[in-house]
Design a protein around this motif. Structure first.
Motif, mmCIF file in Angstrom:
data_model
loop_
_atom_site.group_PDB
_atom_site.id
_atom_site.type_symbol
_atom_site.label_atom_id
_atom_site.label_comp_id
_atom_site.label_asym_id
_atom_site.label_seq_id
_atom_site.Cartn_x
_atom_site.Cartn_y
_atom_site.Cartn_z
ATOM 1 N N ASP A 1 56.008 30.134 76.391
ATOM 2 C CA ASP A 1 57.031 29.090 76.371
ATOM 3 C C ASP A 1 57.385 28.762 74.918
ATOM 4 O O ASP A 1 56.504 28.432 74.117
ATOM 5 C CB ASP A 1 56.483 27.848 77.081
ATOM 6 C CG ASP A 1 57.534 26.772 77.308
ATOM 7 O OD1 ASP A 1 58.415 26.612 76.436
ATOM 8 O OD2 ASP A 1 57.457 26.087 78.337
ATOM 9 N N PRO A 2 58.676 28.830 74.551
ATOM 10 C CA PRO A 2 59.048 28.569 73.155
ATOM 11 C C PRO A 2 58.778 27.138 72.706
ATOM 12 O O PRO A 2 58.826 26.849 71.507
ATOM 13 C CB PRO A 2 60.547 28.893 73.120
ATOM 14 C CG PRO A 2 61.001 28.792 74.535
ATOM 15 C CD PRO A 2 59.842 29.224 75.372
ATOM 16 N N ALA A 3 58.463 26.252 73.647
ATOM 17 C CA ALA A 3 58.133 24.871 73.276
ATOM 18 C C ALA A 3 56.662 24.708 72.880
ATOM 19 O O ALA A 3 56.224 23.599 72.589
ATOM 20 C CB ALA A 3 58.451 23.936 74.431
ATOM 21 N N TYR A 4 55.912 25.808 72.843
ATOM 22 C CA TYR A 4 54.486 25.697 72.513
ATOM 23 C C TYR A 4 54.296 25.093 71.117
ATOM 24 O O TYR A 4 55.146 25.232 70.234
ATOM 25 C CB TYR A 4 53.815 27.076 72.575
ATOM 26 C CG TYR A 4 54.016 27.923 71.327
ATOM 27 C CD1 TYR A 4 53.125 27.864 70.258
ATOM 28 C CD2 TYR A 4 55.107 28.784 71.214
ATOM 29 C CE1 TYR A 4 53.313 28.630 69.109
ATOM 30 C CE2 TYR A 4 55.309 29.559 70.086
ATOM 31 C CZ TYR A 4 54.402 29.478 69.031
ATOM 32 O OH TYR A 4 54.603 30.227 67.900
ATOM 33 N N VAL A 5 53.158 24.454 70.936
ATOM 34 C CA VAL A 5 52.760 23.947 69.610
ATOM 35 C C VAL A 5 51.407 24.553 69.288
ATOM 36 O O VAL A 5 50.421 24.324 70.007
ATOM 37 C CB VAL A 5 52.670 22.406 69.601
ATOM 38 C CG1 VAL A 5 52.171 21.920 68.239
ATOM 39 C CG2 VAL A 5 54.023 21.790 69.935
ATOM 40 N N ALA A 6 51.335 25.342 68.234
ATOM 41 C CA ALA A 6 50.080 25.983 67.857
ATOM 42 C C ALA A 6 49.143 24.985 67.196
ATOM 43 O O ALA A 6 49.550 24.213 66.317
ATOM 44 C CB ALA A 6 50.349 27.151 66.921
ATOM 45 N N ARG A 7 47.899 25.012 67.627
ATOM 46 C CA ARG A 7 46.848 24.199 67.016
ATOM 47 C C ARG A 7 45.672 25.118 66.712
ATOM 48 O O ARG A 7 44.679 25.152 67.453
ATOM 49 C CB ARG A 7 46.436 23.060 67.949
ATOM 50 C CG ARG A 7 47.560 22.058 68.226
ATOM 51 C CD ARG A 7 47.111 20.945 69.152
ATOM 52 N NE ARG A 7 48.139 19.931 69.330
ATOM 53 C CZ ARG A 7 49.119 20.008 70.230
ATOM 54 N NH1 ARG A 7 49.193 21.071 71.051
ATOM 55 N NH2 ARG A 7 50.016 19.040 70.333
ATOM 56 N N PRO A 8 45.786 25.900 65.635
ATOM 57 C CA PRO A 8 44.770 26.918 65.362
ATOM 58 C C PRO A 8 43.408 26.329 65.024
ATOM 59 O O PRO A 8 43.302 25.295 64.354
ATOM 60 C CB PRO A 8 45.355 27.682 64.168
ATOM 61 C CG PRO A 8 46.336 26.740 63.538
ATOM 62 C CD PRO A 8 46.877 25.907 64.651
ATOM 63 N N ASP A 9 42.373 26.996 65.496
ATOM 64 C CA ASP A 9 41.006 26.655 65.139
ATOM 65 C C ASP A 9 40.787 27.131 63.701
ATOM 66 O O ASP A 9 40.796 28.335 63.431
ATOM 67 C CB ASP A 9 40.034 27.368 66.079
ATOM 68 C CG ASP A 9 38.574 27.128 65.739
ATOM 69 O OD1 ASP A 9 38.297 26.521 64.684
ATOM 70 O OD2 ASP A 9 37.710 27.576 66.521
ATOM 71 N N PRO A 10 40.556 26.230 62.748
ATOM 72 C CA PRO A 10 40.450 26.632 61.343
ATOM 73 C C PRO A 10 39.255 27.531 61.056
ATOM 74 O O PRO A 10 39.214 28.190 60.014
ATOM 75 C CB PRO A 10 40.343 25.298 60.604
ATOM 76 C CG PRO A 10 39.822 24.338 61.626
ATOM 77 C CD PRO A 10 40.406 24.780 62.923
ATOM 78 N N ASN A 11 38.294 27.564 61.973
ATOM 79 C CA ASN A 11 37.150 28.447 61.779
ATOM 80 C C ASN A 11 37.493 29.906 62.050
ATOM 81 O O ASN A 11 36.753 30.808 61.634
ATOM 82 C CB ASN A 11 35.988 28.032 62.699
ATOM 83 C CG ASN A 11 35.441 26.675 62.340
ATOM 84 O OD1 ASN A 11 35.225 26.373 61.172
ATOM 85 N ND2 ASN A 11 35.237 25.828 63.349
ATOM 86 N N GLU A 12 38.602 30.136 62.766
ATOM 87 C CA GLU A 12 38.969 31.496 63.137
ATOM 88 C C GLU A 12 40.355 31.908 62.647
ATOM 89 O O GLU A 12 40.572 33.078 62.314
ATOM 90 C CB GLU A 12 38.921 31.661 64.665
ATOM 91 C CG GLU A 12 37.554 31.529 65.270
ATOM 92 C CD GLU A 12 37.535 31.988 66.717
ATOM 93 O OE1 GLU A 12 37.833 33.157 66.987
ATOM 94 O OE2 GLU A 12 37.244 31.146 67.588
#
Length: 221
Positions: A149-160
């Motif tokens: 879905d183009p409405a996604y918001v990425a919240r990356p795990d900074p450890n990875e």
């Protein structure tokens, strides 16, 4: 000499719904979700002499996420955190080892995607599989192609994950944008694929999976 045309444009949000030509063609190029390929990696010949003869490949799955945008479909990629023991700093798809608690490769790819970049399964529509690929680190990776879905918001795990970004699918399907580099590995020359995208180096297993996508699409013309 005239350069070959990229395959194909994959334009617009209608890629998400219905039976657009682009979506129909993509589905025809993929292994169905209910018939995941069981073969060894399609690239094993390239790894001859580089893997132990009795190598038992760990099973893994990654998400090849396609994001429909108004100016064309994008491919979601990540850049791994520099300090990781394996593949640190490299561009990759979200994914990882298939764990005993995963129902199948689809479940593993979706779980890893949420853990790594915070995009839940509810925003991902799986379509099918590419061919399995074996990595030099001993994984048999099954790539799951899906619409995000183009409405996604990425919240990356900074450890990875250090960064989440998108690259136009049309760029990755254009043969002119894919090159081959020669590296020395275990005392012998090894040829690896590479895309040079502004500020990003997309190479190795990730580039090989994208080549596999292009080649499978070319068979559906």
């Amino acid at each position: 000499m005239t350069a070959p045309a990229p395959t194909p444009a994959f334009m617009g949000a209608d890629f998400l719904d219905g039976d657009s030509r682009e979506r129909t063609r993509l589905l025809a190029a993929l292994h169905p979700l209910d018939a995941a390929p069981e073969s060894d990696g399609w690239n094993l010949d390239d790894l001859t002499g580089l893997l132990p003869d009795d190598a038992s490949h760990a099973q893994a799955a990654v998400l090849v996420g396609l994001v429909p945008r108004a100016d064309g479909v994008q491919v979601l990629l990540t850049r791994r955190t520099d300090g990781l023991r394996q593949h640190g700093g490299q561009v990759s798809f979200p994914g990882g080892r298939i764990e005993p608690g995963d129902a199948d490769a689809v479940a593993a790819a979706l779980r890893e995607t949420e853990e790594e970049i915070g995009v839940p399964a509810a925003l991902i529509a799986p379509l099918g599989f590419l061919d399995p690929l074996v990595t030099i680190t001993g994984f048999r990776v099954l790539p799951l192609v899906a619409v995000i879905d183009p409405a996604y918001v990425a919240r990356p795990d900074p450890n990875e994950v250090a960064e989440v970004f998108e690259v136009p699918l049309a760029f990755l399907l254009d043969p002119d944008n894919l090159t081959t580099r020669t590296l020395e590995y275990k005392g012998r020359a090894r040829h690896v694929l590479e895309y040079r995208y502004p500020s990003q180096r997309i190479w190795g297993a990730t580039a090989s999976m994208l080549l596999n996508l292009r080649q499978r699409l070319e068979t559906t013309r």
